[in-house]
Design a protein around this motif. Structure first.
Motif, PDB file in Angstrom:
ATOM      1  N   ALA A 164       0.840  -1.209   0.000  1.00 29.15           N
ATOM      2  CA  ALA A 164       0.000   0.000   0.000  1.00 29.15           C
ATOM      3  C   ALA A 164       0.871   1.254   0.000  1.00 29.15           C
ATOM      4  O   ALA A 164       1.992   1.256   0.508  1.00 29.15           O
ATOM      5  N   ASP A 165       0.338   2.303  -0.596  1.00 28.74           N
ATOM      6  CA  ASP A 165       1.029   3.596  -0.535  1.00 28.74           C
ATOM      7  C   ASP A 165      -0.005   4.708  -0.358  1.00 28.74           C
ATOM      8  O   ASP A 165      -1.184   4.419  -0.137  1.00 28.74           O
ATOM      9  N   ALA A 166       0.436   5.936  -0.486  1.00 25.54           N
ATOM     10  CA  ALA A 166      -0.455   7.064  -0.173  1.00 25.54           C
ATOM     11  C   ALA A 166      -1.700   7.082  -1.060  1.00 25.54           C
ATOM     12  O   ALA A 166      -2.736   7.622  -0.676  1.00 25.54           O
ATOM     13  N   ALA A 167      -1.606   6.466  -2.238  1.00 27.20           N
ATOM     14  CA  ALA A 167      -2.755   6.480  -3.149  1.00 27.20           C
ATOM     15  C   ALA A 167      -3.795   5.413  -2.777  1.00 27.20           C
ATOM     16  O   ALA A 167      -4.932   5.458  -3.259  1.00 27.20           O
ATOM     17  N   THR A 168      -3.419   4.461  -1.942  1.00 23.21           N
ATOM     18  CA  THR A 168      -4.297   3.317  -1.659  1.00 23.21           C
ATOM     19  C   THR A 168      -5.538   3.751  -0.881  1.00 23.21           C
ATOM     20  O   THR A 168      -5.428   4.402   0.158  1.00 23.21           O
TER      21      THR A 168
END
Ligand code: ATP
Ligand code: MG
Length: 473
Positions: free
Chosen positions: A161-165
């Motif tokens: 996961a990253d900030a866009a998730t």
């Protein structure tokens, strides 16, 4: 993964930084890891964190150099790696536990990601795949590949996961009480779905009550503003409503389920069509997955998507478009000679075997002759004998033309089949996959359908592959 420095990772995992920095640019702690987090050096990419795990045959620590050569920025290991050039090594007491801590910390930095947990004895991967296919229309979704559902697979998934998730759709498995509670501590779910309580892994749990206790840990972990998605048709699941602070939404085939399917029909390949109804409305769904059991899985996915804000027509459209993402689960192949091969050899327990044989019976209802190749169902403990007998009985009751029982429990399967009065099919016991293909070679006729079902460890997909290779595709 979100970018973290080696120093931050060491602090989160209670690790000690050893080894060299990637360049002369600064101290080892300032090296930035941007992911992916990998446990296989062949998947290492620039910026990766390579986690060295002891395997059954190989030790991941021996592959750290290869991972660094492929670009890994740092290594997470349980011992220093003195000869390793150009990358810091974060030494921790337990690499799996460190990945869990890291996953927990990463999620803590992603407040806009909603975690959805899915558990049950059968259908977790299928439902996870369906749910991901639906909710990814709402926003960026991370879901595991295949069955990454335990104390290692779950953190590795979270770490993608990253900030866009926006959504993490996680499969949670249990082989004992406390396992799901542990997974929920790593990735606290806001929505939790329990599909069914069955006899999978009965040998490890000891009783159905213990399975229910373990699966219910998912809804116990939900917050008051969360939502528990429970199967109204499974009394052991419905009873979990008492064990959660969250709002409960039920799904099922009965009139009182909140999200329900009516007018269910299966096409000639066993794909379910139904009217899906929930408070927000109603729409027609036509699944592309084979087997009537996917109707319930689709309803669970629909309940989750509705909670996340999707409207009913959009959910119905996404469910009707979704195709199988994970292999060897009711995979249908038609040979040029018209023989249908159903590869369901990824997993087997008494409940999924019943579902598969029901699907076989449906495929036979159009006039095809049916063959069942049934292999070992693993981890059933005391109920292994009776469960294999039951599988044979169900195949005989479905009036299969031939029953090919493979491997160590073959005798029990055939005993069960012979107990079905009036079954005139042929019962064959063979030692392995190759022998099963041999046995079927001259028995199959154009248009027949063959179900291949066993636990993954039995390796029976080789039967499916072998049957498909028999005829030029
Ligand atoms: N709701 C269901 N009821 C019974 N069987 C099902 C259900 N959903 C899927 N199955 C069957 O169970 C088998 C395993 O499916 P799936 O991989 O989705 O389950 P899982 O719970 O993820 O299994 P695992 O414990 O191996 O991760 C397949 O043969 C599939 O067709
Ligand atoms: Mg699975």
């Amino acid at each position: 993964m979100i970018a973290l420095s080696v120093a931050e990772i060491a602090a989160i995992t209670d690790g000690t930084i050893t080894g060299e920095p990637a360049s002369a640019a600064g101290p080892a702690g300032s090296v930035i890891v941007s992911g992916p987090v990998v446990i296989d050096s062949r998947q290492a990419a620039p910026g990766a964190l390579f986690a060295a795990l002891p395997g059954e045959r190989v030790d991941g620590h021996d592959y750290a150099a290869a991972a660094v050569a492929a670009g890994a920025a740092a290594v997470l290991a349980s011992r220093p790696l003195p000869g390793l050039p150009r990358a810091p090594v974060i030494v921790v007491a337990d690499v799996t536990a460190a990945l869990s801590s890291l996953a927990r910390a990463v999620l803590g930095r992603l407040p806009s990601a909603t975690v959805v947990g899915i558990t049950g004895s059968s259908g977790k991967t299928s439902t996870k795949d369906l749910t991901a296919a639906v909710v990814e229309r709402l926003g960026a979704t991370v879901a595991p590949v295949g069955s990454f559902n335990n104390e290692l697979g779950l953190p590795l998934t979270v770490l993608r996961a990253d900030a866009a998730t926006r959504y993490l759709v996680l499969e949670m498995s249990a082989r004992g009480v406390g396992h799901i509670a542990h997974l929920c501590a790593i990735a606290p779910p806001r929505i939790g779905a329990v599909l069914n309580v069955g006899r999978a892994h009965a040998g490890k749990f000891g009783s159905i009550d213990a399975v229910a206790k373990a699966k219910g840990e998912l809804v116990e972990a939900l917050p008051a503003d969360g939502m528990a998605v429970l199967n109204a048709d499974d009394p052991n699941v419905a009873a979990m409503a008492q064990r959660t602070a969250a709002r409960v939404v039920t799904f099922g085939l009965g009139a009182d389920a909140d999200v329900r399917a009516t007018d269910i029909s299966l096409d000639e390949l066993g794909r379910g069509s139904f009217r899906m109804t929930m408070q927000a409305g109603s729409a027609q769904v036509r699944l592309r997955l084979h087997g009537g059991h996917h109707v319930a899985n689709a309803l669970a996915a629909a309940a989750i998507a509705a909670e996340l804000g999707m409207d009913v027509p959009a959910i119905a459209d996404a469910l009707s478009t979704a195709t199988a993402r994970s292999k060897k689960r009711m995979e249908l192949h038609e040979r040029p000679d018209g023989v249908l091969v159903v590869n369901d050899a990824y997993n087997a327990n008494p409940d999924s075997t019943r579902a598969a044989i029901e699907a076989l019976a449906h495929l036979m209802s159009g006039g095809r002759r049916g063959f069942a190749v049934l292999g070992h169902m693993a981890e059933l403990g005391d109920i292994a004998d009776e469960s294999h007998q039951e599988a044979g009985l169900l195949a005989a009751r479905a009036r299969v033309t031939g029953l090919v029982a493979v491997g160590e429990q073959a005798a029990s399967v055939l005993t069960g089949a012979r107990a079905q009065p009036g079954w005139a099919g042929e019962a064959i016991a063979v030692p392995n996959a190759l022998a099963a293909v041999d046995a079927l070679r001259n028995r199959l006729r154009p248009g027949d359908v063959v179900l291949v079902k066993a636990s993954n460890s039995a390796g029976l997909w080789e039967v499916a592959d072998g049957l498909l290779a028999e005829v030029d595709q």
